[in-house]
Design a protein around this motif. Structure first.
Motif, PDB file in Angstrom:
ATOM      1  N   PHE B  10      63.817 -92.243  51.400  1.00 37.49           N
ATOM      2  CA  PHE B  10      64.132 -93.664  51.605  1.00 37.49           C
ATOM      3  C   PHE B  10      63.229 -94.150  52.744  1.00 37.49           C
ATOM      4  O   PHE B  10      63.663 -94.311  53.865  1.00 37.49           O
ATOM      5  CB  PHE B  10      65.624 -93.790  51.948  1.00 37.49           C
ATOM      6  CG  PHE B  10      66.165 -95.206  51.987  1.00 37.49           C
ATOM      7  CD1 PHE B  10      65.471 -96.271  51.433  1.00 37.49           C
ATOM      8  CD2 PHE B  10      67.396 -95.459  52.573  1.00 37.49           C
ATOM      9  CE1 PHE B  10      65.981 -97.560  51.480  1.00 37.49           C
ATOM     10  CE2 PHE B  10      67.925 -96.746  52.625  1.00 37.49           C
ATOM     11  CZ  PHE B  10      67.205 -97.799  52.074  1.00 37.49           C
ATOM     12  N   GLY B  11      61.937 -94.304  52.414  1.00 39.86           N
ATOM     13  CA  GLY B  11      60.974 -94.769  53.413  1.00 39.86           C
ATOM     14  C   GLY B  11      60.367 -93.639  54.221  1.00 39.86           C
ATOM     15  O   GLY B  11      60.434 -92.480  53.839  1.00 39.86           O
ATOM     16  N   ALA B  14      63.686 -91.431  56.232  1.00 40.22           N
ATOM     17  CA  ALA B  14      65.098 -91.386  55.857  1.00 40.22           C
ATOM     18  C   ALA B  14      65.263 -90.775  54.470  1.00 40.22           C
ATOM     19  O   ALA B  14      64.323 -90.748  53.674  1.00 40.22           O
ATOM     20  CB  ALA B  14      65.712 -92.785  55.880  1.00 40.22           C
ATOM     21  N   TYR B  59      69.197 -90.947  58.539  1.00 40.31           N
ATOM     22  CA  TYR B  59      68.007 -91.412  59.257  1.00 40.31           C
ATOM     23  C   TYR B  59      67.520 -90.286  60.152  1.00 40.31           C
ATOM     24  O   TYR B  59      68.266 -89.773  60.991  1.00 40.31           O
ATOM     25  CB  TYR B  59      68.332 -92.676  60.045  1.00 40.31           C
ATOM     26  CG  TYR B  59      68.712 -93.836  59.131  1.00 40.31           C
ATOM     27  CD1 TYR B  59      67.738 -94.418  58.318  1.00 40.31           C
ATOM     28  CD2 TYR B  59      70.016 -94.296  59.030  1.00 40.31           C
ATOM     29  CE1 TYR B  59      68.067 -95.447  57.445  1.00 40.31           C
ATOM     30  CE2 TYR B  59      70.362 -95.322  58.165  1.00 40.31           C
ATOM     31  CZ  TYR B  59      69.377 -95.902  57.384  1.00 40.31           C
ATOM     32  OH  TYR B  59      69.697 -96.923  56.505  1.00 40.31           O
TER      33      TYR B  59
END
Lengths: 281, 242
Positions: B10-11, B14, B59
């Protein structure tokens, strides 16, 4: 002490953000353009996490009641001290009773003012980043004052300066990863989405950038899930939203793309009507 | 083999873990267990985690390698029972449903062909699961609103809603934890503080808790409000076993 004579369009104190409280719904906040902010702290030999003043489009007017050393980075403002031009991207000295003005930027949108030791405003939940409902003040306003660290004259003139990568401001390419819902989009969308020219809309702010150009696309809402700065949401009506530093921690629109950390900084320097396009990493 | 949960990047830094695409307390419990487990096992690599209904964002510290972290979480076969179990509570929340605190109660009752007191009975009889916090600091996403009370959001959102306002929006009920604009129907107000940066944890309710609303009079509201202000109010909580 620095006294604020005029607050400017949107001036706030920011550091790298409020980490550790997102599961309680507290937004990250922090500097919009982390690349430029780090540069300013570096020039002042500060640690990267010191708080800076973030200046947006039309700067504040600051009165220095004592002498100080500062650095300004980011958007190409034309700062003056007592009406004499001073350089961006270098360490500059402000005399006692100096009045610092910013004017308007030639390019870019946000600038960062760093001073030795950082701005020592109230720290809430491990961060000085100003955010409504978390910090007492949500922005810098006329009448505010900030303490300066005692300033010592070392070795005559301040000279440190840095060369700025202009591509950070001029490049229209915004680097993205596929987002959690990217694979659910029709294949034809997936191909087109990453080359479509997009335009920044005026409603853009520290919470989100709104982009025009995806009107022919759409995506269903999702069961509310985690979002972060840089998450690109596509609404059922084809609105494209890029979440920025003050964004909520969860959201219900399809997360089609995710900006890289440096792409968030780059996008944050874009002004209304400027064009960008996404490119998959 | 079960295809859930799924794991993905996620990016830059993350990871997102996702379960079946539905809102259920069973799935949410798995999310919360996984959250406790990864925080326990990989605390060195994690900045923070955000659980939601059916997914968990992890994160990572900046310089971390997302690919190798993904490998590690993928290889989790089952949650080790030695990990400290998550402690969750039933939290009793006093709410005043009287006029002045409940701007939309009468209209909402009329829409459902109920009396205001029937609405209050339905709202207080049910118990609500806290799925996670989001939207505003300390705002709990609550599940379990009786279908009879499901009510569309207001067409024009109010610009200012007082902190503590208890509201219904669609199939959800929630509490505005800080003053905010909002489009939900206000049916009462609670004198407690749901978010404070000076208290640990900062949000009163945690994912996995259960909420029961207790109806109180406006006199009791004022009394509790004063006790909260002087830090003498004790929130009624019971340990949850399930």
């Amino acid at each position: 002490m620095i006294k604020v004579l005029s607050g400017g369009l949107l001036t706030s104190i920011q550091d790298l953000g409020r980490f550790g409280y997102r599961s309680s719904g507290v937004p990250l906040s922090g500097v919009m353009d982390a690349v430029s902010a780090r540069l300013a702290n570096k020039l002042m030999e500060n640690t990267p996490s010191e708080a800076l003043m973030e200046i947006t489009n039309s700067g504040p007017v600051l009165h220095f009641l004592e002498g100080a050393e500062i650095a300004i980075t980011g958007a190409a403002f034309k700062p003056t001290i007592n009406d004499i031009g001073v350089s961006m991207n270098s360490r500059i000295r402000v005399p006692k009773d100096g009045i610092l003005k910013f004017g308007l930027p030639d390019y870019g949108l946000r600038a960062y003012l760093a001073m030795k030791g950082g701005f020592s405003t109230e720290e809430i939940l491990g961060s000085r980043s100003q955010y409504q409902s978390i910090t007492k003040k949500k922005r810098v306003e006329k009448g505010d004052s900030f303490l300066l660290e005692p300033f010592e004259l070392i070795n005559g003139l301040a000279t440190a300066s840095v060369k700025v990568d202009l591509k950070h401001f001029s490049s229209e390419m915004i680097e993205v990863y596929p987002g959690p819902e990217f694979d659910f989009l029709p294949k034809s969308f997936q191909k087109e989405i990453v080359k479509k020219p997009l335009q920044i809309l005026a409603e853009s702010n520290r919470m989100a950038y709104l982009l025009k150009g995806f009107e022919e696309f759409s995506a269903n809402e999702i069961i509310t899930g985690p979002v972060q700065p840089g998450t690109v949401q596509l609404t059922p009506s084809g609105q494209c939203i890029v979440l920025m530093r003050d964004a909520q921690t969860t959201g219900g629109y399809a997360r089609i793309l995710q900006l890289s950390e440096s792409a968030i900084s780059q996008l944050s320097q874009k002004r209304t009507f400027e064009k960008v396009y996404f490119k998959l990493i | 083999m079960n295809k859930f949960p799924t794991y993905q990047r996620f990016g830059d830094s993350a990871v997102l873990i996702r379960w079946e695409n539905e809102i259920s307390s069973t799935i949410n419990s798995e999310v919360i267990e996984m959250e406790a487990y990864v925080k326990d096992c990989f605390s060195e690599e994690i900045i923070e985690t955000v659980p939601t209904y059916n997914s968990l964002a992890i994160y990572l510290k900046y310089a971390n390698n997302v690919t190798s972290f993904l490998e590690k979480v993928r290889s989790i076969k089952e949650i080790d029972s030695n990990v400290k179990p998550v402690t969750r509570y039933i939290v009793y929340i006093p709410v005043c449903y009287e006029q002045g605190f409940a701007m939309d109660l009468e209209a909402l009752a009329t829409r459902h062909e109920l009396t205001p007191s029937e609405v209050v009975t339905l709202h207080t009889e049910a118990s609500y699961r806290v799925y996670f916090n989001g939207f505003l600091p300390g705002f709990p996403y609550l599940g379990g609103l009786p279908i009879k009370l499901h009510t569309a959001r207001k067409k024009t959102p109010r610009l200012h809603i007082e902190a503590g306002s208890v509201a219904i929006g669609g199939g959800q009920t929630g509490i505005y934890t800080i003053p905010s604009p909002g489009g939900w129907n206000i049916i009462g107000r609670c004198p407690l503080r749901f978010f404070s940066s000076e208290i640990t944890p900062v949000s009163m309710l945690q994912a996995g808790d259960e909420v029961k609303f207790i109806p109180i009079t406006s006199e009791a509201f004022k009394k509790i409000e004063n006790e909260v202000a002087s830090n003498t109010y004790i929130i009624r909580k019971e340990l949850r076993y399930d």
